[in-house]
Design a protein around this motif. Structure first.
Motif, mmCIF file in Angstrom:
data_model
loop_
_atom_site.group_PDB
_atom_site.id
_atom_site.type_symbol
_atom_site.label_atom_id
_atom_site.label_comp_id
_atom_site.label_asym_id
_atom_site.label_seq_id
_atom_site.Cartn_x
_atom_site.Cartn_y
_atom_site.Cartn_z
ATOM 1 N N LEU A 244 150.316 -14.824 -88.584
ATOM 2 C CA LEU A 244 149.503 -16.137 -88.390
ATOM 3 C C LEU A 244 148.278 -15.706 -87.503
ATOM 4 N N SER A 267 147.508 -21.550 -89.497
ATOM 5 C CA SER A 267 146.821 -20.676 -89.166
ATOM 6 C C SER A 267 145.616 -20.581 -90.335
ATOM 7 N N ILE A 277 144.715 -21.661 -84.739
ATOM 8 C CA ILE A 277 145.948 -21.849 -84.923
ATOM 9 C C ILE A 277 146.337 -23.200 -84.096
#
Length: 422
Positions: A244, A267, A277
């Protein structure tokens, strides 16, 4: 017949996609995204108002362990599922506010500035601070006396009145924007630079004592308090899966999701090689918006729509913050609690008293100075009336803050003694 395509924002491998398709026990309807030409689109569409009633709320008792299927493993070993762990759910109602804005029954009954602050810094909170501060101080002194039997020390436990004075002093320093000044300057005895309110509130030793030993008991988890969170994360958090994190290989406007019980990470790539994020325990799905919205996930839009009030509050609190330099993160939380409570108290007070300092640009600063003085008043008077008395310096500072105490002392001296004969 409608055409379908596999949505691969989560970077599923062929084996993982086959696993999902072959295991019909897994609820993952979002993996198949219908083409805009489908005649099913209208049936699947849910408006903002309909979403509240139509969707299913996940059962807290259902099995929400990470399944054996595709998942991410973060640096600290935390596992996140690549798919939602439950059926499509509505956002949590835990923190929905249904009451009308304005004064409540409790806040409408306040009559002093101090009472407006204590609406947000309750008696229970103050009692916890007193108990935990005395507990930590006692442990420290017991340890010292056990290892230094020839140089034992005693400590005077703190109390509610003194803790209120300590908080009042912090608020006063914030209002004076003196929270970055060193202790030596705050307690300077030079009449050209000293501020009488500071030594009047607390002696330097007591201020240092409370600052050293104050171990706030942290609140329970947010969900246990029926609160939810939705916010951005720094990318150095060990529980964020590597997949991510920002990467040059990720497509612009793409999203990746990771799921746990009552928690989801997303993300989003706003620009090449960048990623935003977010963590939310208010969402449970992987819903992404249209091209016109740059395929932003619902979580990101929700955050953008609600962060304004938080940012504005933080900005206002920062102007007269009580924050002082510290390496103890519970103290950072403590200072922030005072800042927010004082700001809320000011809002309540001005709603109840709309003419308060009207037309003055520094109305909040004056409110904070008055609040700090009110919180410290009882402790200041107690210090002045101590049986063993104070030195001339501290006593004079107290009389500068509360000159009426001098008049009361004179009246007591002039009042004739009454002799009662039995």
């Amino acid at each position: 017949m409608s055409s379908f395509h596999i949505r691969d924002e989560n970077n599923l491998t062929e084996e993982e996609m086959l696993w999902l398709l072959e295991n019909d026990c897994v609820e993952y309807n979002a993996i198949l995204e219908e083409d805009v030409t489908s005649d099913m689109e209208n049936e699947d569409h849910v408006s903002d108002h309909e979403e509240i009633d139509d969707v299913i709320v996940a059962d807290d008792d259902e099995d929400t362990n990470i399944p054996d299927g595709p998942h991410y493993t973060a640096k600290d070993g935390t596992q996140w599922s690549k798919m939602p762990l439950s059926k499509r759910v509505r956002r949590s109602e835990a923190n929905k506010i249904v009451a009308a804005p304005g004064l409540t029954h409790s806040s409408s009954e306040i009559s002093t500035i101090r009472e407006s602050f204590l609406l947000f810094f309750s008696d229970a909170m103050l009692d916890i601070i007193v108990i935990e501060t005395n507990r930590k101080a006692k442990y420290f002194f017991d340890q010292h006396n056990a290892t230094h039997p020839g140089n034992t020390k005693k400590f005077a436990p703190t109390n509610r009145i003194e803790i209120e004075a300590y908080i009042g002093l912090l608020i006063t320093l914030g209002a004076l924007q003196a929270n970055t000044e060193p202790i030596e300057m705050l307690y300077c005895s030079d009449p050209a630079y000293c501020r009488p309110i500071i030594p009047a509130c607390l002696s330097r030793n007591r201020y240092s004592f409370i600052t050293k030993f104050i171990s706030l008991e942290l609140a329970n988890k947010l969900l246990m308090k029926k609160l939810t969170l939705c916010g951005t994360l720094r990318k150095n958090k060990a529980f964020i899966p590597r997949e991510l994190l920002p990467s040059a290989s990720k497509k612009e406007y793409s999203s990746m999701f990771a799921f746990q019980k009552n928690c989801v990470l997303v993300s989003y790539v706003p620009k090449k090689s960048r990623a935003v994020i977010l963590l939310s325990n208010e969402h449970q799905d992987d819903k992404v918006n249209s091209a016109e919205m740059k395929y932003k996930p619902d979580i990101l839009l929700h955050y953008n729509n609600t962060k304004g009030a938080v940012d504005a509050t933080d900005q206002m609190a920062q102007k007269y913050t009580t924050q002082r330099r510290t390496l103890r993160w519970p103290m950072v939380l403590f200072y922030h609690m005072i800042d927010i409570a004082a700001l809320n108290a000011y809002k309540i007070w001005t709603i109840k008293n709309p003419n308060y300092e009207i037309g003055h640009l520094d109305a909040r600063r004056k409110f904070l100075l008055a609040l700090g003085k009110d919180l410290a008043k009882e402790n200041i008077i107690n210090r002045y009336n101590k049986a063993n008395g104070l030195n001339a310096g501290p006593k004079e500072n107290i009389l500068k803050v509360f000159p009426e105490l001098r008049k009361e002392a004179v009246l007591q001296e002039r009042q004739p003694a009454i002799c009662v004969i039995f």
